[in-house]
Design an enzyme around this catalytic site. Structure first.
Site, PDB file in Angstrom:
ATOM      1  N   SER A 138       0.879  -1.165   0.000  1.00  0.00           N
ATOM      2  CA  SER A 138       0.000   0.000   0.000  1.00  0.00           C
ATOM      3  C   SER A 138       0.912   1.208   0.000  1.00  0.00           C
ATOM      4  O   SER A 138       2.103   1.113   0.297  1.00  0.00           O
ATOM      5  CB  SER A 138      -0.847   0.025   1.282  1.00  0.00           C
ATOM      6  OG  SER A 138      -1.445   1.294   1.472  1.00  0.00           O
ATOM      7  N   TYR A 151      -1.852  -1.143  10.424  1.00  0.00           N
ATOM      8  CA  TYR A 151      -1.836  -1.265   8.964  1.00  0.00           C
ATOM      9  C   TYR A 151      -0.531  -0.712   8.392  1.00  0.00           C
ATOM     10  O   TYR A 151       0.121  -1.344   7.552  1.00  0.00           O
ATOM     11  CB  TYR A 151      -3.046  -0.506   8.410  1.00  0.00           C
ATOM     12  CG  TYR A 151      -3.305  -0.692   6.934  1.00  0.00           C
ATOM     13  CD1 TYR A 151      -4.075  -1.762   6.477  1.00  0.00           C
ATOM     14  CD2 TYR A 151      -2.816   0.212   5.991  1.00  0.00           C
ATOM     15  CE1 TYR A 151      -4.344  -1.923   5.133  1.00  0.00           C
ATOM     16  CE2 TYR A 151      -3.075   0.059   4.644  1.00  0.00           C
ATOM     17  CZ  TYR A 151      -3.841  -1.003   4.212  1.00  0.00           C
ATOM     18  OH  TYR A 151      -4.102  -1.153   2.873  1.00  0.00           O
TER      19      TYR A 151
HETATM   20  P1  NAD Z   1     -11.395  -6.161   0.171  1.00  0.00           P
HETATM   21  O1  NAD Z   1     -11.970  -6.067   1.541  1.00  0.00           O
HETATM   22  O2  NAD Z   1     -12.228  -5.873  -1.019  1.00  0.00           O
HETATM   23  O3  NAD Z   1     -10.730  -7.596  -0.058  1.00  0.00           O
HETATM   24  C1  NAD Z   1      -9.993  -8.241   0.926  1.00  0.00           C
HETATM   25  C2  NAD Z   1      -9.915  -9.700   0.584  1.00  0.00           C
HETATM   26  O4  NAD Z   1      -9.182 -10.380   1.616  1.00  0.00           O
HETATM   27  C3  NAD Z   1     -11.284 -10.377   0.527  1.00  0.00           C
HETATM   28  O5  NAD Z   1     -11.271 -11.374  -0.479  1.00  0.00           O
HETATM   29  C4  NAD Z   1     -11.397 -11.015   1.907  1.00  0.00           C
HETATM   30  O6  NAD Z   1     -12.287 -12.140   1.940  1.00  0.00           O
HETATM   31  C5  NAD Z   1      -9.966 -11.443   2.118  1.00  0.00           C
HETATM   32  N1  NAD Z   1      -9.630 -11.692   3.509  1.00  0.00           N
HETATM   33  C6  NAD Z   1      -9.786 -10.896   4.585  1.00  0.00           C
HETATM   34  N2  NAD Z   1      -9.371 -11.520   5.698  1.00  0.00           N
HETATM   35  C7  NAD Z   1      -8.929 -12.746   5.304  1.00  0.00           C
HETATM   36  C8  NAD Z   1      -8.377 -13.849   5.976  1.00  0.00           C
HETATM   37  N3  NAD Z   1      -8.200 -13.863   7.322  1.00  0.00           N
HETATM   38  N4  NAD Z   1      -8.043 -14.948   5.258  1.00  0.00           N
HETATM   39  C9  NAD Z   1      -8.235 -14.989   3.921  1.00  0.00           C
HETATM   40  N5  NAD Z   1      -8.748 -13.960   3.225  1.00  0.00           N
HETATM   41  C10 NAD Z   1      -9.091 -12.854   3.910  1.00  0.00           C
HETATM   42  O7  NAD Z   1     -10.121  -5.200   0.233  1.00  0.00           O
HETATM   43  P2  NAD Z   1      -9.136  -4.626  -0.897  1.00  0.00           P
HETATM   44  O8  NAD Z   1      -9.223  -3.155  -0.813  1.00  0.00           O
HETATM   45  O9  NAD Z   1      -9.329  -5.304  -2.204  1.00  0.00           O
HETATM   46  O10 NAD Z   1      -7.737  -5.045  -0.253  1.00  0.00           O
HETATM   47  C11 NAD Z   1      -6.859  -5.983  -0.824  1.00  0.00           C
HETATM   48  C12 NAD Z   1      -5.437  -5.625  -0.457  1.00  0.00           C
HETATM   49  O11 NAD Z   1      -5.116  -4.350  -1.010  1.00  0.00           O
HETATM   50  C13 NAD Z   1      -5.205  -5.502   1.055  1.00  0.00           C
HETATM   51  O12 NAD Z   1      -3.949  -6.055   1.383  1.00  0.00           O
HETATM   52  C14 NAD Z   1      -5.200  -4.000   1.279  1.00  0.00           C
HETATM   53  O13 NAD Z   1      -4.444  -3.636   2.395  1.00  0.00           O
HETATM   54  C15 NAD Z   1      -4.555  -3.529  -0.006  1.00  0.00           C
HETATM   55  N6  NAD Z   1      -4.796  -2.123  -0.339  1.00  0.00           N
HETATM   56  C16 NAD Z   1      -6.048  -1.635  -0.504  1.00  0.00           C
HETATM   57  C17 NAD Z   1      -6.211  -0.292  -0.811  1.00  0.00           C
HETATM   58  C18 NAD Z   1      -7.554   0.319  -1.026  1.00  0.00           C
HETATM   59  O14 NAD Z   1      -7.638   1.555  -1.149  1.00  0.00           O
HETATM   60  N7  NAD Z   1      -8.623  -0.439  -1.125  1.00  0.00           N
HETATM   61  C19 NAD Z   1      -5.094   0.543  -0.945  1.00  0.00           C
HETATM   62  C20 NAD Z   1      -3.834   0.006  -0.767  1.00  0.00           C
HETATM   63  C21 NAD Z   1      -3.687  -1.337  -0.466  1.00  0.00           C
END
Ligand code: NAD
Length: 256
Positions: A138, A151
């Site tokens: 991130s 985080y």
């Molecule tokens: P999201 O909530 O849409 O997806 C998260 C995914 O992780 C889902 O499939 C969920 O079921 C799974 N998950 C959660 N806990 C779990 C566990 N204990 N075991 C297995 N699977 C699990 O979120 P997202 O925004 O798509 O996030 C995905 C990644 O991207 C994360 O690592 C997040 O930190 C990173 N990220 C997101 C953003 C943003 O703005 N959305 C920005 C930077 C980084």
């Protein structure tokens, strides 16, 4: 480009993970999905792209379940060629109010799970002298934001793990890089939009604008599709010597 290869994407039933899984499937890779919630819909979306798809429901906070998932992937498709460590959760609170159980869960799911999946994937990748490990970090792997201690600590850790993984394999065909997105409008961020809307008495649209205005000069969310294309680049031959990078896609967030 990726026909015959297998990609395992953690946390790929939603958001960024599903976007990356689809982009890799569009290049012909077979996919192992993982994550909670609706699993049938994402599997059908991947199958519709004409590749093989399998699903494992490992809880990424548990080493034994990650071991079972990696074994399942190898048994199903032979080996994992592309590992995308993406599963992640968020919790927002000041350090003195931060629930200890949330800290532990964030470190386990956002950081330690990447170590486990990586250590289990590396032997087969090294034996094949080809592999791609892509860690979804991130922008919070590069800079901090208030009220996101666990985080930010986990994501800085992921960027560090990325560098070490890249270095330990630098003379092989196995590369490791991190993707550092700014805001992406997934369920993880919609929760923060909702909290802002309630706290400030704003509409959904106003809260989204406010969120972007604070950090992201482009005033645009990055999309899972754009992040998927970056993952495809890391998997391409042009990515052979891209090693240990923490690549932002953040609308200018860290350029400030
Ligand atoms: P999201 O909530 O849409 O997806 C998260 C995914 O992780 C889902 O499939 C969920 O079921 C799974 N998950 C959660 N806990 C779990 C566990 N204990 N075991 C297995 N699977 C699990 O979120 P997202 O925004 O798509 O996030 C995905 C990644 O991207 C994360 O690592 C997040 O930190 C990173 N990220 C997101 C953003 C943003 O703005 N959305 C920005 C930077 C980084």
């Amino acid at each position: 480009m990726l026909q015959g290869k297998t990609a395992l994407v953690t946390g790929s039933t939603s958001g960024i993970g599903l976007g990356i899984a689809k982009a890799l499937a569009q290049q012909g890779a077979n996919i192992v999905l993982n994550g909670f919630g609706d699993t049938q819909g994402p599997q059908a979306e991947i199958a519709a792209l004409g590749v093989k798809v399998a699903y494992h429901g490992a809880d990424m906070s548990k080493a034994s379940e990650i071991e079972a998932m990696m074994k399942f992937a190898a048994d199903t498709f032979g080996r994992v060629d592309i590992l995308v460590n993406n599963a992640g959760i968020q919790h927002v609170a000041k350090i003195e109010d931060f629930p200890v159980e949330r800290w532990d869960a964030i470190i386990a799911i956002n950081l330690t799970s990447a170590f486990h999946a990586t250590r289990l994937a590396l032997p087969a990748m090294k034996a094949a002298n080809w592999g791609r490990i892509i860690n979804v970090a991130s922008i919070h792997g590069l800079v901090g934001s208030a009220e996101k201690s666990a985080y930010v600590a986990a994501k800085h850790g992921v960027v560090g793990l990325t560098k070490v993984t890249a270095l330990e394999n630098a003379t092989t065909g196995v590369t490791c890089n991190a993707i550092c997105p700014g805001w992406v409008l997934t369920p993880l961020v919609q929760k923060q939009v909702d909290a802002k809307a309630v706290a400030m008495g704003l509409s959904n649209e106003e809260a989204k604008k406010q969120l972007l205005q604070e950090k992201e000069p482009s005033m645009q969310f990055t999309t899972p599709e754009e992040l998927g294309e970056l993952a495809v680049f890391f998997c391409s031959a042009a990515g052979n010597n891209v090693r240990g990078a923490a690549w932002n896609m953040d609308g200018g967030w860290t350029a400030q």
